[in-house]
Design a protein around this motif. Structure first.
Motif, PDB file in Angstrom:
ATOM      1  N   ALA A  14      -6.423  -1.785   2.220  1.00  0.00           N
ATOM      2  CA  ALA A  14      -7.016  -1.058   1.086  1.00  0.00           C
ATOM      3  C   ALA A  14      -5.924  -0.381   0.280  1.00  0.00           C
ATOM      4  N   ALA A  15      -4.903   0.119   0.968  1.00  0.00           N
ATOM      5  CA  ALA A  15      -3.774   0.730   0.265  1.00  0.00           C
ATOM      6  C   ALA A  15      -3.003  -0.326  -0.529  1.00  0.00           C
ATOM      7  N   VAL A  16      -2.919  -1.541   0.017  1.00  0.00           N
ATOM      8  CA  VAL A  16      -2.292  -2.636  -0.726  1.00  0.00           C
ATOM      9  C   VAL A  16      -3.100  -2.926  -1.986  1.00  0.00           C
ATOM     10  N   ARG A  17      -4.415  -3.005  -1.833  1.00  0.00           N
ATOM     11  CA  ARG A  17      -5.301  -3.287  -2.965  1.00  0.00           C
ATOM     12  C   ARG A  17      -5.182  -2.226  -4.052  1.00  0.00           C
ATOM     13  N   ASP A  18      -5.022  -0.968  -3.636  1.00  0.00           N
ATOM     14  CA  ASP A  18      -4.989   0.133  -4.600  1.00  0.00           C
ATOM     15  C   ASP A  18      -3.684   0.216  -5.377  1.00  0.00           C
ATOM     16  N   ASN A  19      -2.723  -0.626  -5.009  1.00  0.00           N
ATOM     17  CA  ASN A  19      -1.463  -0.720  -5.753  1.00  0.00           C
ATOM     18  C   ASN A  19      -0.806   0.652  -5.918  1.00  0.00           C
ATOM     19  N   LEU A  20      -0.656   1.352  -4.800  1.00  0.00           N
ATOM     20  CA  LEU A  20      -0.095   2.704  -4.826  1.00  0.00           C
ATOM     21  C   LEU A  20       1.381   2.671  -5.221  1.00  0.00           C
ATOM     22  N   GLU A  21       1.802   3.670  -5.945  1.00  0.00           N
ATOM     23  CA  GLU A  21       3.207   3.751  -6.353  1.00  0.00           C
ATOM     24  C   GLU A  21       4.072   4.163  -5.165  1.00  0.00           C
ATOM     25  N   VAL A  22       5.228   3.525  -5.054  1.00  0.00           N
ATOM     26  CA  VAL A  22       6.186   3.871  -4.008  1.00  0.00           C
ATOM     27  C   VAL A  22       7.348   4.615  -4.677  1.00  0.00           C
ATOM     28  N   MET A  64      13.355  10.665   1.099  1.00  0.00           N
ATOM     29  CA  MET A  64      11.924  10.721   1.391  1.00  0.00           C
ATOM     30  C   MET A  64      11.214   9.619   0.608  1.00  0.00           C
ATOM     31  N   VAL A  65      10.338   8.892   1.302  1.00  0.00           N
ATOM     32  CA  VAL A  65       9.605   7.781   0.692  1.00  0.00           C
ATOM     33  C   VAL A  65       8.120   8.135   0.668  1.00  0.00           C
ATOM     34  N   ASP A  66       7.568   8.200  -0.545  1.00  0.00           N
ATOM     35  CA  ASP A  66       6.132   8.429  -0.724  1.00  0.00           C
ATOM     36  C   ASP A  66       5.453   7.120  -1.096  1.00  0.00           C
ATOM     37  N   ILE A  67       4.314   6.848  -0.479  1.00  0.00           N
ATOM     38  CA  ILE A  67       3.453   5.760  -0.926  1.00  0.00           C
ATOM     39  C   ILE A  67       2.102   6.387  -1.250  1.00  0.00           C
ATOM     40  N   GLY A  68       1.783   6.380  -2.544  1.00  0.00           N
ATOM     41  CA  GLY A  68       0.553   7.060  -2.963  1.00  0.00           C
ATOM     42  C   GLY A  68       0.654   8.563  -2.808  1.00  0.00           C
ATOM     43  N   GLY A  69       1.827   9.130  -3.134  1.00  0.00           N
ATOM     44  CA  GLY A  69       2.009  10.573  -2.997  1.00  0.00           C
ATOM     45  C   GLY A  69       1.995  10.987  -1.537  1.00  0.00           C
ATOM     46  N   PRO A  70       1.165  11.964  -1.195  1.00  0.00           N
ATOM     47  CA  PRO A  70       1.146  12.442   0.193  1.00  0.00           C
ATOM     48  C   PRO A  70       0.417  11.505   1.166  1.00  0.00           C
ATOM     49  N   TRP A  71      -0.224  10.422   0.660  1.00  0.00           N
ATOM     50  CA  TRP A  71      -0.977   9.546   1.571  1.00  0.00           C
ATOM     51  C   TRP A  71      -0.061   9.020   2.678  1.00  0.00           C
ATOM     52  N   SER A  72       1.171   8.656   2.296  1.00  0.00           N
ATOM     53  CA  SER A  72       2.194   8.288   3.278  1.00  0.00           C
ATOM     54  C   SER A  72       3.498   8.900   2.812  1.00  0.00           C
ATOM     55  N   VAL A 101       9.256  -1.840  -1.415  1.00  0.00           N
ATOM     56  CA  VAL A 101       8.740  -2.416  -2.655  1.00  0.00           C
ATOM     57  C   VAL A 101       8.487  -1.299  -3.659  1.00  0.00           C
ATOM     58  N   GLY A 102       8.243  -1.687  -4.931  1.00  0.00           N
ATOM     59  CA  GLY A 102       7.998  -0.690  -5.975  1.00  0.00           C
ATOM     60  C   GLY A 102       6.570  -0.168  -5.961  1.00  0.00           C
ATOM     61  N   ARG A 103       5.607  -1.031  -5.624  1.00  0.00           N
ATOM     62  CA  ARG A 103       4.209  -0.628  -5.523  1.00  0.00           C
ATOM     63  C   ARG A 103       3.588  -1.347  -4.326  1.00  0.00           C
ATOM     64  N   SER A 104       2.569  -0.747  -3.742  1.00  0.00           N
ATOM     65  CA  SER A 104       2.031  -1.257  -2.476  1.00  0.00           C
ATOM     66  C   SER A 104       1.451  -2.665  -2.597  1.00  0.00           C
ATOM     67  N   ALA A 105       0.975  -3.050  -3.796  1.00  0.00           N
ATOM     68  CA  ALA A 105       0.391  -4.383  -3.941  1.00  0.00           C
ATOM     69  C   ALA A 105       1.414  -5.483  -3.666  1.00  0.00           C
ATOM     70  N   GLU A 106       2.696  -5.160  -3.810  1.00  0.00           N
ATOM     71  CA  GLU A 106       3.739  -6.153  -3.570  1.00  0.00           C
ATOM     72  C   GLU A 106       3.822  -6.550  -2.089  1.00  0.00           C
ATOM     73  N   VAL A 107       3.252  -5.734  -1.203  1.00  0.00           N
ATOM     74  CA  VAL A 107       3.254  -6.071   0.227  1.00  0.00           C
ATOM     75  C   VAL A 107       2.483  -7.361   0.460  1.00  0.00           C
ATOM     76  N   GLY A 108       1.448  -7.588  -0.320  1.00  0.00           N
ATOM     77  CA  GLY A 108       0.667  -8.821  -0.194  1.00  0.00           C
ATOM     78  C   GLY A 108      -0.477  -8.665   0.778  1.00  0.00           C
ATOM     79  N   VAL A 109      -0.276  -8.999   2.027  1.00  0.00           N
ATOM     80  CA  VAL A 109      -1.314  -8.922   3.066  1.00  0.00           C
ATOM     81  C   VAL A 109      -0.685  -8.376   4.337  1.00  0.00           C
ATOM     82  N   VAL A 110      -1.436  -7.544   5.057  1.00  0.00           N
ATOM     83  CA  VAL A 110      -1.017  -7.069   6.377  1.00  0.00           C
ATOM     84  C   VAL A 110      -2.036  -7.589   7.394  1.00  0.00           C
ATOM     85  N   SER A 111      -1.565  -8.374   8.364  1.00  0.00           N
ATOM     86  CA  SER A 111      -2.457  -8.952   9.372  1.00  0.00           C
ATOM     87  C   SER A 111      -1.998  -8.534  10.759  1.00  0.00           C
TER      88      SER A 111
END
Length: 885
Positions: A625-633, A662-670, A679-689
């Motif tokens: 879901a975080a990948v889908r939301d394309n969170l800023e890194v 310090m690395v933020d993904i989606g601000g304080p979410w991670s 990566v620059g944004r979480s959508a670039e991860v693609g899929v996590v299985s």
């Protein structure tokens, strides 16, 4: 005459003559002492030795076999192959010498039109055991052979035994004379390649004991039921009938050889060394195909290791023929088509076996790309120094860093005229196994003494530019070869290179090192590894692909962009999974370690129990879901106190300075402290299985996941499996779990029936065992070695069954067997025997002591065990002596 036709003729001939046609057993032997079925008689050993009553009086088979003890001879002789087929006919107390000789001669010399093999009588020779005048007379009577074509040989070649007390007997072998073009006259006794052994007849005639060696034993009498075991080599008969020079040119093997030659642009028959390599490929590909068809998969131990060795020797041989590209698809397809007429399961299992072969090829080609160059360099260096042995440290580095098998190193070194310091290699392997903490760094090559880095570190810290750029101009500060400063390195050399600036990421924070190169005016270095040997300094282990480089030269560090992006995907995915774990399980689920590389990540976390399937699914869904939301890194460098105040987590095993990243993904979410690439944004991860979850300690768990394209491939493969199941089971996808559960229940019911049948079979042995009873002092004694047995429970049930069978008279039953690798003995006494002083516990303890162990129990039933299975006979003798005393 095609090989499949020879198979059909064989089975039809003996089937028409009252033999039960027995299908080939699997190449994976049921005998725990054997990795593979190594001979045609292996499935029949229990019947031939009398351990199990034969279910038929006579039988025939075409048995698949694998032998690798002569693997180095493959391709060099006309008849050495790792996979072969043994045509056998067997008699269990039915016909004997005359019948076996008659059948063999008739089948060999009958015309092809009449269903025979059509050999000319004038081309056949026979050998017999030098004392077996009966066999000699039968050959003269049945075949009309003159004395000079029946040669006498000794025990070392014409006498069969298991090497243990039991059945044994003379052999008679049939040879084909290929003619004077292939060697000197004189018959098989000359041991010349001119005479090819095609059939061996074993006459199991005698009982032997006191076996001191293969040719030194005592014959104690004739067997009450004499057996016949014969074996005709399918491949040998095939190459003779097809008019070719060796087994590699028959119809089941030659297509692979021809395809290898075509891919290499070589002509078979033009060069001896090339011919040997093509034969190795043809043999090993066929063997590997048949092993995988029978369920063996490549691995690092047991059967899987043998298979992996065959596959890798094939790849190596193709490279020596000049083929660096993948070739298994072509080679295995050719072997499939050649073997399918005789073995339909090759087609049925093709999808699985081809996937295994192609995956192994892909992996090993990567290994060879790095390892072969390193080995070639080491060989050249060793030869130039005048040494005759490759250092053990080099062999260890190839094994440890590049996954290069030691047997391949030994083989390639031998090709270059060198040996390998195996003692030093084994010492290094032992050291590695005993290290308390083995992690990814233990896989790296030899690191120089830290003092060697001091001059470079004194010039300041290495400037890492890899967060902002992938290509960085720099200067070579210094070079280390085997821990010693060197002024210059050239093509083929392996060394450590220290740069003033670099964009290549060194392994740290759980992230593997960057792939890439270092280039300059006239030189090109492949980067094999990047490390931080001392704080503030980055060292690059390189292989010089071309040119020459010296300290002080200008150089440019170049990162492989595809590998870097894949590594960044995996590292960002690690942060996503960590945040998803904490969101799902709570703040107690804290990361305790991680490792990530292109396409893969693993994460260890504090937790004391296994995750349920639903929990695993939830974690996976949160991360995606975080990948889908394309969170800023976002990455920021700041004082550590400020980062901690912002809620950034400091992770297990990491050391931090006053200033951190310090690395933020989606601000304080991670929000974590991390020096890795992202990566620059979480959508670039693609899929996590998520692919696995397991314990790594009493309070730690580990999850592993595939990322990006690797994850997509895994999911696509699973989808294909589901589609196959829905098609095969004719069941909609949503009903698959219920359908599979029904099948499992049916299987369990069938297994219970099988267990009941096996129990019945066990009971069937009781009468025969009771029939061996004899007198020992004042009691009736049954003392037997049962050979291999499934469990101690089986041994106890047999002992109790025999005791009951013997009735009320004073009787002692002492049965021994090998269970797994260990000997076991069970003693059962009747009430009348106990009345005259026979105690099971004391007798079992006595026998176990002989076996090198201990035992005991009640007076009526006791058991013991030990470590020396070779003394089972002595243990039973000790019981007999005790009772007679």
């Amino acid at each position: 005459m095609q090989t499949a036709d020879i198979q059909r003729r064989w089975l039809a001939y003996f089937g028409d003559r009252g033999h039960t046609v027995v299908p080939s057993a699997s190449l994976v032997s049921d005998d725990p002492s054997l990795l593979f079925t190594v001979a045609g008689m292996v499935p029949f050993i229990p019947y031939l030795t009398g351990v199990v009553p034969a279910p038929y009086d006579r039988a025939t088979s075409v048995q698949k076999c694998i032998r690798t003890n002569d693997i180095e001879e493959v391709g060099k002789t006309p008849r050495h192959g790792t996979f072969f087929q043994m045509n056998g006919n067997f008699s269990f107390g039915d016909y004997f010498k005359e019948g076996a000789i008659s059948y063999a001669w008739e089948l060999l010399t009958s015309s092809e039109a009449d269903g025979g093999l059509g050999f000319q009588e004038k081309d056949l020779w026979v050998t017999v055991y030098e004392e077996d005048e009966e066999a000699r007379a039968l050959w003269k009577k049945i075949a009309g052979l003159p004395d000079e074509r029946i040669q006498n040989l000794g025990k070392d070649s014409n006498y069969w035994s298991t090497g243990q007390p039991g059945p044994a007997g003379p052999c008679s072998e049939i040879f084909f004379d290929r003619g004077p073009a292939y060697g000197a006259d004189g018959g098989p006794a000359t041991d010349d390649d001119r005479y090819v052994e095609i059939w061996n007849l074993v006459f199991m005639q005698y009982a032997i004991e006191n076996v001191r060696s293969k040719i030194d034993f005592d014959i104690i009498g004739e067997l009450p039921r004499k057996n016949i075991d014969t074996g005709m080599g399918m491949e040998r008969v095939a190459f003779l009938k097809q008019g070719v020079d060796n087994m590699y040119e028959i119809d089941q093997v030659r297509p692979v050889l021809d395809r290898a030659a075509e891919l290499a642009g070589r002509r078979y028959g033009a060069d001896h060394e090339d011919d040997v390599r093509m034969r190795v490929i043809a043999d090993h590909v066929r063997s590997s195909l048949m092993l995988m068809t029978d369920g063996v998969a490549p691995s690092n131990e047991g059967r899987g290791y043998i298979l992996r060795r065959l596959l890798r020797r094939s790849i190596r041989a193709m490279r020596l023929l000049g083929v660096d590209a993948p070739s298994f698809h072509e080679l295995f397809t050719a072997s499939r088509d050649a073997m399918a007429p005789a073995y339909s399961d090759v087609l049925e299992q093709w999808d699985r076996t081809s996937r295994l072969a192609l995956a192994e090829e892909e992996t090993f080609l990567r290994t060879l790309a790095s390892g072969t160059t390193i080995l070639d360099t080491a060989v050249a260096r060793t030869k130039s120094s005048g040494a005759a042995s490759l250092p053990g440290a080099t062999a260890f580095q190839l094994h440890d860093t590049f996954g290069f098998p030691i047997d391949l190193t030994l083989e390639m070194a031998e090709e270059a005229g060198l040996s390998v310091d195996r003692v030093a290699f084994d010492e290094l392997m032992t050291e590695q196994r005993t290290r308390a903490k083995a992690d990814a760094k233990s896989k790296k090559g030899r690191i120089a003494d830290l003092a060697a880095y001091s001059p470079f570190r004194a010039q300041g810290e290495t400037v890492f530019t890899g967060y902002e750029e992938l290509t960085t101009p720099s200067t070579v500060l210094g070079i280390l070869v085997d821990g010693v400063s060197a002024p210059v390195i050239s093509t083929g050399d392996i060394a450590e290179v220290i740069l003033a600036e670099t964009s290549l990421y060194p392994e740290s924070g759980g992230q593997s090192a960057d792939a890439g190169s270092i280039v300059g005016n006239g030189f090109d270095l492949e980067v094999l590894d990047v490390q931080r040997p001392v704080k503030g300094l980055i060292s690059h282990t390189v292989q010089v692909r071309s040119g020459e480089v010296a300290a002080g030269d200008a150089a440019t560090a170049v990162v492989d962009p595809v590998a870097r992006h894949a590594a960044a995907q995996a590292h960002s995915a690690t942060h996503l999974v960590h945040a998803a774990l904490r969101q799902t399980l709570g703040q107690d689920a804290h990361q305790s370690g991680s490792f990530n590389k292109a396409g893969y990540m693993r994460l260890d976390f504090s937790w004391s129990q296994a995750l349920s399937p639903d929990t695993r699914s939830e974690i996976e869904e949160v991360a995606n879901a975080a990948v889908r939301d394309n969170l800023e890194v976002v990455t920021r460098v700041m004082p550590i106190d400020e980062a901690k105040a912002a809620g950034a987590m400091a992770l297990f095993g990491e050391k931090y300075g006053d200033t951190v990243r310090m690395v933020d993904i989606g601000g304080p979410w991670s929000r974590e402290l991390c020096a890795g690439t992202h990566v620059g944004r979480s959508a670039e991860v693609g899929v996590v299985s998520l692919v696995s979850e397991a314990s790594v300690g009493s309070s730690n768990r580990r999850v592993e996941a595939l990322v990006g394209l690797d994850a997509f491939r895994e999911l696509a493969a699973e989808r294909a499996i589901v589609q196959t199941l829905t098609s095969s089971l004719k069941t909609p996808r949503e009903q698959l779990p219920q359908r599979i559960e029904e099948l499992v229940q049916s299987l369990r019911a069938a297994e219970k029936k099988i267990q009941a049948f096996e129990s019945s079979q066990l009971s069937g042995r009781v009468p025969a065992l009771a029939g061996t009873a004899g007198r020992a002092g004042s009691v009736v004694l049954v003392a037997e070695d049962l050979g291999e047995l499934g469990s101690a429970d089986d041994l106890r049930r047999l002992a109790q069954g025999v005791r009951e069978r013997l009735g009320s008279e004073p009787s002692v039953v002492a049965l021994a067997a090998r269970i797994g690798e260990k000997p076991a003995v069970v003693v059962a006494t009747s009430e009348a025997a106990r009345g005259v002083g026979a105690r099971a516990g004391a007798l079992a303890k006595l026998a176990a002591g002989v076996l090198g162990g201990g035992g005991g129990g009640k007076d009526d039933l006791a058991q013991g065990g030990g470590t020396d299975a070779g003394r089972i006979g002595d243990a039973l003798t000790a019981i007999r002596a005790e009772l007679e005393g």
